[in-house]
Design a protein around this motif. Structure first.
Motif, PDB file in Angstrom:
ATOM      1  N   ARG A 121     -16.520  82.433  27.527  1.00 36.97           N
ATOM      2  CA  ARG A 121     -15.941  82.409  28.878  1.00 36.97           C
ATOM      3  C   ARG A 121     -14.485  82.865  28.855  1.00 36.97           C
ATOM      4  O   ARG A 121     -14.049  83.643  29.714  1.00 36.97           O
ATOM      5  N   LEU A 122     -13.727  82.422  27.859  1.00 30.98           N
ATOM      6  CA  LEU A 122     -12.322  82.817  27.774  1.00 30.98           C
ATOM      7  C   LEU A 122     -12.167  84.306  27.474  1.00 30.98           C
ATOM      8  O   LEU A 122     -11.321  84.981  28.067  1.00 30.98           O
ATOM      9  N   ILE A 123     -12.978  84.834  26.573  1.00 33.83           N
ATOM     10  CA  ILE A 123     -12.894  86.266  26.265  1.00 33.83           C
ATOM     11  C   ILE A 123     -13.277  87.093  27.491  1.00 33.83           C
ATOM     12  O   ILE A 123     -12.624  88.092  27.802  1.00 33.83           O
ATOM     13  N   GLU A 124     -14.304  86.681  28.204  1.00 34.81           N
ATOM     14  CA  GLU A 124     -14.664  87.377  29.450  1.00 34.81           C
ATOM     15  C   GLU A 124     -13.529  87.289  30.460  1.00 34.81           C
ATOM     16  O   GLU A 124     -13.206  88.267  31.140  1.00 34.81           O
ATOM     17  N   GLY A 125     -12.907  86.117  30.551  1.00 37.30           N
ATOM     18  CA  GLY A 125     -11.769  85.949  31.446  1.00 37.30           C
ATOM     19  C   GLY A 125     -10.585  86.818  31.038  1.00 37.30           C
ATOM     20  O   GLY A 125      -9.893  87.381  31.897  1.00 37.30           O
ATOM     21  N   ARG A 127     -10.762  89.689  29.528  1.00 36.32           N
ATOM     22  CA  ARG A 127     -11.113  91.064  29.902  1.00 36.32           C
ATOM     23  C   ARG A 127     -10.923  91.276  31.415  1.00 36.32           C
ATOM     24  O   ARG A 127     -10.361  92.272  31.848  1.00 36.32           O
ATOM     25  N   GLU A 128     -11.372  90.323  32.205  1.00 31.64           N
ATOM     26  CA  GLU A 128     -11.298  90.450  33.661  1.00 31.64           C
ATOM     27  C   GLU A 128      -9.869  90.327  34.199  1.00 31.64           C
ATOM     28  O   GLU A 128      -9.568  90.836  35.279  1.00 31.64           O
ATOM     29  N   GLY A 134      -3.399  97.174  29.755  1.00 30.07           N
ATOM     30  CA  GLY A 134      -2.876  95.978  29.086  1.00 30.07           C
ATOM     31  C   GLY A 134      -3.540  95.745  27.743  1.00 30.07           C
ATOM     32  O   GLY A 134      -4.390  96.527  27.292  1.00 30.07           O
ATOM     33  N   TYR A 135      -3.181  94.629  27.135  1.00 26.62           N
ATOM     34  CA  TYR A 135      -3.636  94.313  25.785  1.00 26.62           C
ATOM     35  C   TYR A 135      -4.170  92.896  25.691  1.00 26.62           C
ATOM     36  O   TYR A 135      -3.716  92.007  26.408  1.00 26.62           O
ATOM     37  N   ASN A 136      -5.108  92.722  24.766  1.00 25.57           N
ATOM     38  CA  ASN A 136      -5.563  91.393  24.357  1.00 25.57           C
ATOM     39  C   ASN A 136      -5.390  91.291  22.859  1.00 25.57           C
ATOM     40  O   ASN A 136      -5.720  92.235  22.124  1.00 25.57           O
ATOM     41  N   ILE A 137      -4.863  90.169  22.415  1.00 25.29           N
ATOM     42  CA  ILE A 137      -4.799  89.869  20.976  1.00 25.29           C
ATOM     43  C   ILE A 137      -5.685  88.661  20.747  1.00 25.29           C
ATOM     44  O   ILE A 137      -5.445  87.595  21.335  1.00 25.29           O
ATOM     45  N   ILE A 138      -6.689  88.839  19.916  1.00 27.26           N
ATOM     46  CA  ILE A 138      -7.572  87.741  19.532  1.00 27.26           C
ATOM     47  C   ILE A 138      -7.592  87.678  18.025  1.00 27.26           C
ATOM     48  O   ILE A 138      -7.930  88.672  17.367  1.00 27.26           O
ATOM     49  N   ALA A 139      -7.214  86.552  17.478  1.00 29.82           N
ATOM     50  CA  ALA A 139      -7.284  86.343  16.034  1.00 29.82           C
ATOM     51  C   ALA A 139      -7.914  84.992  15.790  1.00 29.82           C
ATOM     52  O   ALA A 139      -7.553  84.000  16.438  1.00 29.82           O
TER      53      ALA A 139
END
Length: 141
Positions: A121-125, A127-128, A134-139
Motif C-alpha cells: 500500500r505504501l509503495i503504491e501510495g 507511486r501515486e 520526481g523520485y522515490n528512494i526505497i531501501a
C-alpha cells in the motif's frame, strides 16, 4: 516488548553527537542535487531525521514521519538547535495516509518492518503521490 518500546529503546541508545555528524545516505545526497528549489519531500520512517534535516537545510519543504516517540523527540530537539524547519509527524507507517504529492519520497530502512499488505500500500501510495519527474528512494535491509 511492545513495538513502541522496541523502537524507543533503539533510538535512545544512539549517540546524537555522532549520528548527526554523519551525512545521509549517498542516494539522498545525489538526488538532492536534482531537486528544484523548494521541492516537497516526504521521509517515511525517518528515525532521528538525518536525511530530513539535510534536506530541510538545503531549502526543501520536508515532512518526516516515524513511530518512535524517542526518535521524534530527538529530531524535534535537533531541528530547534539548528533552526531547521521540518514538519514532523509521529505515526505508525501502517496507518499512514498520503495527503499531498511530493518531489521526493524516501522509505529507507523502514518497509521491511511492515507486513506485506502495508508495504505494498505504501509503495503504491508513493507511486501515486510522486510528482512527474520526481523520485522515490526505497531501501530495505
Amino acid at each position: 516488548m511492545s513495538k513502541e518500546a522496541f523502537w524507543d529503546n533503539l533510538f535512545s541508545s544512539k549517540d546524537e553527537s555522532l549520528y548527526y555528524k554523519e551525512p545521509p545516505n549517498a542516494e539522498v545526497v545525489d538526488i538532492a542535487k536534482s531537486l528544484g528549489q523548494g521541492a516537497c519531500v516526504l521521509d517515511l520512517g525517518c528515525g532521528m531525521g538525518r536525511s530530513a534535516l539535510f534536506l530541510a537545510e538545503k531549502g526543501f519543504e520536508v515532512t518526516a514521519v516515524d513511530f518512535s516517540r524517542e526518535a521524534i523527540e530527538r529530531l524535534n530537539s535537533e531541528c530547534a538547535r539548528r533552526g531547521a524547519n521540518v514538519r514532523i509527524i509521529r505515526q505508525d507507517l501502517s496507518h499512514f495516509k498520503f495527503e499531498q504529492n511530493y518531489d521526493l519520497i524516501i522509505a529507507h530502512g523502514s518497509l521491511q518492518f511492515l507486513n506485506r499488505g502495508c508495504w505494498i500500500r505504501l509503495i503504491e501510495g508513493m507511486r501515486e503521490h510522486t510528482n512527474k519527474g520526481g523520485y522515490n528512494i526505497i531501501a530495505v535491509f
